[in-house]
Design a protein around this motif. Structure first.
Motif, mmCIF file in Angstrom:
data_model
loop_
_atom_site.group_PDB
_atom_site.id
_atom_site.type_symbol
_atom_site.label_atom_id
_atom_site.label_comp_id
_atom_site.label_asym_id
_atom_site.label_seq_id
_atom_site.Cartn_x
_atom_site.Cartn_y
_atom_site.Cartn_z
ATOM 1 N N TYR A 178 -17.187 17.633 8.924
ATOM 2 C CA TYR A 178 -18.390 18.426 8.479
ATOM 3 C C TYR A 178 -18.340 19.683 9.689
ATOM 4 O O TYR A 178 -18.167 19.412 10.934
ATOM 5 C CB TYR A 178 -19.451 17.875 8.281
ATOM 6 C CG TYR A 178 -19.595 17.124 6.949
ATOM 7 C CD1 TYR A 178 -19.050 17.444 5.791
ATOM 8 C CD2 TYR A 178 -20.135 15.841 7.025
ATOM 9 C CE1 TYR A 178 -19.141 16.802 4.735
ATOM 10 C CE2 TYR A 178 -20.316 14.841 5.803
ATOM 11 C CZ TYR A 178 -19.858 15.479 4.690
ATOM 12 O OH TYR A 178 -19.766 14.751 3.604
ATOM 13 N N ALA B 83 -24.387 21.834 6.482
ATOM 14 C CA ALA B 83 -23.687 20.791 7.480
ATOM 15 C C ALA B 83 -25.044 20.025 8.088
ATOM 16 O O ALA B 83 -25.057 18.793 8.031
ATOM 17 C CB ALA B 83 -22.914 21.309 8.951
ATOM 18 N N ALA C 218 -20.098 21.959 3.393
ATOM 19 C CA ALA C 218 -20.455 21.577 4.856
ATOM 20 C C ALA C 218 -19.341 21.148 5.335
ATOM 21 O O ALA C 218 -18.978 20.987 6.552
ATOM 22 C CB ALA C 218 -21.495 20.378 4.519
#
Length: 141
Positions: A16, A23, A86
């Motif tokens: 991520y 995120a 993400a």
């Protein structure tokens, strides 16, 4: 179980982005808890829908049934999109087996909730055939 969870989390954490809205959401504990609650509620709703609703197709019953189905479809689609955004690289999503599993379930949900119902409306089916197909998809989901 706790140790396996920590290892998976640390491995996925490298996939991520370190900063950013998506995120931050995916890395938060409340995101996991909200998704878990939604999964339990959706499973309970599917059981209620199959037992209580006597309709012949999603759009031919009381409004609460299609509204709830569309809500869950939108909610889980949003979850998948947030998780996808993400990832630092989209290829990382293909290595995350839980993400793939969830994405397949959401795809089945979209087919069941949106595409089959749209086909049923446009084709003029009476709902009996479509209801059988929809029940099969719901049980698979």
């Amino acid at each position: 179980w706790k140790q396996a969870s920590i290892q998976t989390t640390s491995m996925e954490a490298d996939w991520y982005y370190r900063k950013g809205f998506c995120a931050g959401v995916v890395r938060s504990a409340w995101f996991d808890n909200v998704i878990l609650i939604a999964v339990v509620l959706n499973a309970a709703w599917i059981g209620i829908d199959l037992e209580v609703n006597e309709r012949k197709g999603l759009l031919k019953g009381p409004w609460i049934f299609p509204a709830t189905e569309f809500f869950f479809c939108l909610f889980f689609t949003g979850e998948i999109l947030i998780r996808l955004l993400a990832f630092r690289k989209m290829a990382f999503a293909l290595h995350d087996l839980w993400f793939i599993f969830d994405a397949v379930l959401v795809a089945i949900m979209i087919i069941d909730t949106l595409l089959l119902q749209a086909y049923q409306l446009w084709s003029g089916l009476d709902g009996e055939t479509g209801a059988r197909q929809a029940t099969l998809f719901r049980l698979i989901r």
